[in-house]
Each structure stands twice: as structure tokens, then as C-alpha cells.
Design a protein around this motif. Structure first.
Motif, PDB file in Angstrom:
ATOM      1  N   GLY A  77     -25.443 -13.588 -35.962  1.00 29.88           N
ATOM      2  CA  GLY A  77     -27.017 -13.958 -35.559  1.00 29.88           C
ATOM      3  C   GLY A  77     -27.024 -14.390 -34.436  1.00 29.88           C
ATOM      4  N   GLY A  78     -26.141 -14.996 -33.774  1.00 36.02           N
ATOM      5  CA  GLY A  78     -26.506 -15.499 -32.130  1.00 36.02           C
ATOM      6  C   GLY A  78     -25.628 -14.690 -31.300  1.00 36.02           C
ATOM      7  N   ASP A  79     -25.061 -13.574 -31.843  1.00 36.82           N
ATOM      8  CA  ASP A  79     -24.427 -12.695 -30.937  1.00 36.82           C
ATOM      9  C   ASP A  79     -23.367 -13.271 -30.110  1.00 36.82           C
ATOM     10  N   VAL A  80     -22.678 -13.991 -30.822  1.00 32.62           N
ATOM     11  CA  VAL A  80     -21.548 -14.746 -30.174  1.00 32.62           C
ATOM     12  C   VAL A  80     -20.083 -14.119 -30.473  1.00 32.62           C
ATOM     13  N   LEU A  81     -20.025 -13.443 -31.815  1.00 33.75           N
ATOM     14  CA  LEU A  81     -18.785 -12.697 -31.960  1.00 33.75           C
ATOM     15  C   LEU A  81     -18.185 -11.659 -30.880  1.00 33.75           C
ATOM     16  N   GLY A  84     -17.255 -13.049 -25.512  1.00 38.70           N
ATOM     17  CA  GLY A  84     -16.456 -13.474 -24.429  1.00 38.70           C
ATOM     18  C   GLY A  84     -16.954 -14.806 -23.820  1.00 38.70           C
ATOM     19  N   ASN A  85     -16.280 -15.185 -23.077  1.00 44.94           N
ATOM     20  CA  ASN A  85     -16.561 -16.633 -22.394  1.00 44.94           C
ATOM     21  C   ASN A  85     -15.536 -16.817 -21.160  1.00 44.94           C
ATOM     22  N   ALA A  86     -16.452 -17.145 -20.118  1.00 45.46           N
ATOM     23  CA  ALA A  86     -15.529 -17.473 -18.797  1.00 45.46           C
ATOM     24  C   ALA A  86     -14.790 -18.656 -19.027  1.00 45.46           C
ATOM     25  N   ALA A  87     -15.251 -19.647 -19.518  1.00 45.54           N
ATOM     26  CA  ALA A  87     -14.644 -20.991 -19.936  1.00 45.54           C
ATOM     27  C   ALA A  87     -15.061 -21.332 -21.382  1.00 45.54           C
ATOM     28  N   ALA A  91     -10.356 -24.236 -24.219  1.00 44.96           N
ATOM     29  CA  ALA A  91      -9.635 -23.067 -23.756  1.00 44.96           C
ATOM     30  C   ALA A  91      -8.321 -23.895 -23.352  1.00 44.96           C
ATOM     31  N   SER A  92      -8.394 -25.368 -23.047  1.00 38.58           N
ATOM     32  CA  SER A  92      -6.973 -26.131 -22.634  1.00 38.58           C
ATOM     33  C   SER A  92      -6.173 -26.203 -23.515  1.00 38.58           C
ATOM     34  N   ARG A  93      -6.491 -26.036 -24.810  1.00 40.64           N
ATOM     35  CA  ARG A  93      -5.739 -26.231 -25.909  1.00 40.64           C
ATOM     36  C   ARG A  93      -5.125 -24.976 -26.330  1.00 40.64           C
ATOM     37  N   TRP A  94      -5.500 -24.060 -25.977  1.00 37.71           N
ATOM     38  CA  TRP A  94      -4.944 -22.656 -26.422  1.00 37.71           C
ATOM     39  C   TRP A  94      -4.259 -22.033 -25.272  1.00 37.71           C
ATOM     40  N   HIS A  95      -3.429 -21.260 -25.674  1.00 39.13           N
ATOM     41  CA  HIS A  95      -3.054 -20.142 -24.633  1.00 39.13           C
ATOM     42  C   HIS A  95      -3.950 -19.180 -24.617  1.00 39.13           C
ATOM     43  N   VAL A  96      -4.562 -18.992 -23.560  1.00 39.35           N
ATOM     44  CA  VAL A  96      -5.544 -17.976 -23.341  1.00 39.35           C
ATOM     45  C   VAL A  96      -5.085 -16.776 -22.655  1.00 39.35           C
ATOM     46  N   VAL A 191     -12.565 -20.915 -31.764  1.00 39.81           N
ATOM     47  CA  VAL A 191     -12.140 -19.757 -30.914  1.00 39.81           C
ATOM     48  C   VAL A 191     -13.281 -18.611 -31.157  1.00 39.81           C
ATOM     49  N   TYR A 192     -13.436 -18.073 -32.363  1.00 35.81           N
ATOM     50  CA  TYR A 192     -14.546 -17.017 -32.652  1.00 35.81           C
ATOM     51  C   TYR A 192     -15.918 -17.816 -31.838  1.00 35.81           C
ATOM     52  N   ARG A 193     -16.120 -19.050 -32.097  1.00 39.70           N
ATOM     53  CA  ARG A 193     -17.382 -19.488 -31.577  1.00 39.70           C
ATOM     54  C   ARG A 193     -17.414 -19.605 -30.081  1.00 39.70           C
ATOM     55  N   ALA A 194     -16.143 -19.523 -29.414  1.00 36.95           N
ATOM     56  CA  ALA A 194     -16.065 -19.422 -27.933  1.00 36.95           C
ATOM     57  C   ALA A 194     -16.348 -18.014 -27.536  1.00 36.95           C
ATOM     58  N   GLY A 195     -16.458 -17.226 -28.458  1.00 35.47           N
ATOM     59  CA  GLY A 195     -16.648 -15.678 -28.126  1.00 35.47           C
ATOM     60  C   GLY A 195     -15.461 -14.897 -28.041  1.00 35.47           C
TER      61      GLY A 195
END
Length: 220
Positions: A77-81, A84-87, A91-96, A191-195
Motif C-alpha cells: 500500500g505504501g509502495d515500500v516492498l 530499496g533504501n540507501a540507508a 542497517a548497522s545490525r544487518w549484514h547488508v 528489513v522489508y519495511r526498509a525496502g
């Protein structure tokens, strides 16, 4: 399912507790023992119950099932899935991972090249995700929502990830609904909410280590 009588003068059948409408040729339950009821009386009563109550029950059940999947629905609905996300705050908790092929390798490899087989870990984390009406919820997801997510992802060039993403979102929502407490699914939702796309686990056996997240280049 017990249907509460709509008529304030209605009574309850003592044998099965289903609603009984008065004013019919006989007193009886639409699902129980009709005694001296005629076939015509039975058909009339059943028709009344279906007509008065089933649309309302169906609508309420659909609304309830929709709310179970609200976290997933909001992503499209928010076109988030997979936008993508530059930051990202997480992200600091994940292996990006920024490369799709590398992300797919982490997600789908099942050998010694990965610390944890991602498919196996997710399957283990479905344990105890149990709640009343799970079969109906699954049917609703498969028939009403899953095709929407497939179409959304395919239109944006992510058809190769449909099975993984749709499966993840189902269990993410069911985990929240059932209060199962599997933190992996909650972190995958972030993660999904972060794109992005949760694509593996590294740095140690779960729960040690950290989540791998594919964060694609943000689309315009």
C-alpha cells in the motif's frame, strides 16, 4: 460457530445451542432435531438464517483475516516492498548486501559455504506459530492476497523472489498474530519495511550472528 439470535424473541435450541427463530410454523433448530417440522418449514428457516447472518459473518471474518495481514498489506500500500533504501536505521545490525546474485546465493545455498542454511532456519522458526482458524487464514492468504503480492513483485522486476517474499510475509504476519515470540520474523519485517529482502544469516549459529539483508538501489 454459534450464531446469536437476531430476533430478541428468539430462543436457543437446547440440543445444539444454535439460534432459533420464532414465528415459524414450528419451534426447532435449523441444525438440530426438528421434531414435527415439515420439510418446507426447515427450508424456510435455513434460508432466513443464511440470508440474515451469513453475509454479516463472512464480512466480519474477512475483515479479521485482513487485519492479520495488515503489516504485509501496508508494504504494498505504501509502495515500500523491495523499493530499496540507501540507508536504514537497522542497517548497522544487518549484514547488508547490495548485489542480487550474492543475496540469492546466501538465500538458496545449502552447503558449507554458508554459516546457516537460510531455508532450514526459517522452517525451524515456524514452530509454535499456531492459532485458531489457521486453515481458513491460509486459504484467505492464498486466494485473496498472495496473487496481489505476486503481481506487485512481477511488475517491478522481482518475479524471481516471489516465492521467498510471499512465504516470508505470511509467516511474519502469523507470528505477530499468534504472539509466538520468534524475533527472527520481527527483524525480517524491519528489513522489508526498509525496502529490502532478508536473505540469510551469518556470523554464527542462530541466534548468534546477524541477519543478512539485500537492500537494492532505491528506485525512483
Amino acid at each position: 460457530m454459534n450464531v446469536p439470535p437476531r430476533n430478541p424473541k428468539a430462543r436457543w435450541c437446547e440440543s445444539c445451542r444454535h439460534g432459533e427463530f420464532t414465528g415459524l410454523p414450528v419451534s426447532g433448530c435449523v441444525t438440530g432435531d426438528w421434531g414435527l417440522a415439515s420439510p418446507a418449514s426447515i427450508r424456510v428457516a435455513r434460508f432466513i438464517v443464511r440470508r440474515r447472518w451469513m453475509p454479516r459473518i463472512s464480512e466480519e471474518m474477512t475483515m479479521h483475516k485482513t487485519e492479520i495481514f495488515r503489516p504485509a498489506i501496508d508494504l504494498i500500500g505504501g509502495d515500500v516492498l523491495l523499493r530499496g533504501n540507501a540507508a536504514s536505521e537497522g542497517a548497522s545490525r544487518w549484514h547488508v548486501v547490495r548485489d542480487l546474485e550474492q543475496a540469492e546465493a546466501l538465500a538458496w545455498q545449502a552447503d558449507d559455504s554458508v554459516d546457516v542454511v537460510w531455508n532450514d532456519l526459517r522452517e525451524q522458526q515456524t514452530a509454535n506459530i499456531v492459532f485458531e482458524g489457521e486453515g481458513e487464514v491460509w486459504d484467505y492468504w492464498e486466494t485473496s492476497l498472495s496473487p496481489r503480492f505476486d503481481a506487485y513483485l512481477s511488475e517491478r522486476g522481482w518475479s524471481g523472489l516471489c516465492d521467498d517474499v510471499v512465504g516470508d510475509l505470511y509467516y511474519i504476519c502469523c507470528n505477530k498474530h499468534s504472539d509466538s515470540g520468534h524475533r527472527l520474523w520481527d527483524e525480517m519485517l524491519e528489513v522489508y519495511r526498509a525496502g529490502g529482502w532478508p536473505c540469510g544469516w551469518g556470523g554464527g549459529e542462530y541466534p548468534d550472528g546477524r541477519l543478512a539483508a539485500f537492500l537494492p538501489t532505491p528506485r525512483e
